[in-house]
Write a protein that holds these residues in place. Structure first.
Motif, short mmCIF file in Angstrom:
data_model
loop_
_atom_site.label_atom_id
_atom_site.label_comp_id
_atom_site.label_asym_id
_atom_site.label_seq_id
_atom_site.Cartn_x
_atom_site.Cartn_y
_atom_site.Cartn_z
N UNK A 297 -10.56 -27.03 -12.81
CA UNK A 297 -9.26 -27.02 -12.15
C UNK A 297 -9.15 -25.64 -11.53
N UNK A 298 -9.04 -25.62 -10.22
CA UNK A 298 -9.15 -24.35 -9.51
C UNK A 298 -8.05 -24.22 -8.47
N UNK A 299 -7.60 -22.99 -8.29
CA UNK A 299 -6.70 -22.65 -7.20
C UNK A 299 -7.48 -21.78 -6.24
N UNK A 300 -7.61 -22.25 -5.01
CA UNK A 300 -8.30 -21.51 -3.96
C UNK A 300 -7.24 -20.96 -3.02
N UNK A 301 -7.34 -19.68 -2.69
CA UNK A 301 -6.41 -19.05 -1.77
C UNK A 301 -7.18 -18.49 -0.58
N UNK A 302 -6.76 -18.90 0.62
CA UNK A 302 -7.36 -18.43 1.87
C UNK A 302 -6.22 -18.07 2.80
N UNK A 303 -6.26 -16.84 3.32
CA UNK A 303 -5.25 -16.38 4.27
C UNK A 303 -3.83 -16.60 3.73
N UNK A 304 -3.64 -16.41 2.44
CA UNK A 304 -2.32 -16.55 1.82
C UNK A 304 -1.92 -17.98 1.50
N UNK A 305 -2.74 -18.95 1.86
CA UNK A 305 -2.44 -20.36 1.58
C UNK A 305 -3.25 -20.79 0.36
N UNK B 71 -7.61 -27.56 -6.51
CA UNK B 71 -8.84 -28.33 -6.49
C UNK B 71 -9.15 -28.82 -7.91
N UNK B 72 -9.64 -30.03 -8.02
CA UNK B 72 -10.16 -30.55 -9.29
C UNK B 72 -11.51 -31.18 -8.96
N UNK B 73 -12.53 -30.76 -9.70
CA UNK B 73 -13.87 -31.26 -9.42
C UNK B 73 -14.73 -31.15 -10.67
N UNK B 74 -15.90 -31.75 -10.59
CA UNK B 74 -16.86 -31.68 -11.69
C UNK B 74 -18.24 -31.39 -11.09
N UNK B 75 -19.02 -30.67 -11.85
CA UNK B 75 -20.40 -30.37 -11.47
C UNK B 75 -21.31 -30.72 -12.63
#
Length: 143
Positions: free
Chosen positions: A104-112, A116-120
């Motif tokens: 469970x991830x929070x990605x921040x790009x240019x303040x936005x 994300x939820x994913x599995x590897x």
């Protein structure tokens, strides 16, 4: 990273530490958009499982060139904007050489920010981890 109930293979401290270190390295390369180096951390052909915009499940295999091309496009390969990740990962070790990791991830790009939820699925080979399968919704139209 949280640990699931006491079932199956029990990872050692080194198993956990090495997997955590692998993800720290991968996140750093992702933030720097070093897609070729990210590809060095994979086993090809790479399996992908996703869904498409029509709501259908999709799967594919990518070779290294397809991974680099798609990830460069998705991540904005030439952009100088910072990307940051804040992730909580839950690994499930199937053995000392195989792990499924739910993120469970929070990605921040240019303040936005984007959640994300994913599995590897990762494999340990020659003492190091490499990802072999990526599972995440929303990629199916790229497969």
């Amino acid at each position: 990273m949280p640990v699931l109930p006491d079932t199956g293979y029990q990872p050692t401290a080194e198993d956990r530490e090495s997997l955590d270190a692998w993800f720290a390295d991968y996140d750093t390369l992702s933030a720097q958009r070093k897609v070729d180096r990210m590809a060095d951390m994979a086993v090809f052909p790479l399996n992908l499982v996703s869904d498409d915009s029509a709501g259908n499940g999709r799967s594919a295999q990518w070779d290294r060139a397809q991974f680099v091309e798609t990830m460069t496009q998705v991540m904005g390969g030439g952009s100088s904007e910072d990307i940051t990740f804040d992730s909580v990962r839950t690994p499930v070790f199937l053995s000392a050489a195989m792990a499924i990791v739910f993120s469970d991830s929070t990605m921040t790009v240019e303040g936005h920010t984007q959640q994300l939820r994913y599995a590897d699925i990762l494999l340990r080979r020659d003492g190091g981890w490499a990802f072999q399968t990526m599972v995440q919704g929303g990629w199916g139209d790229n497969l």
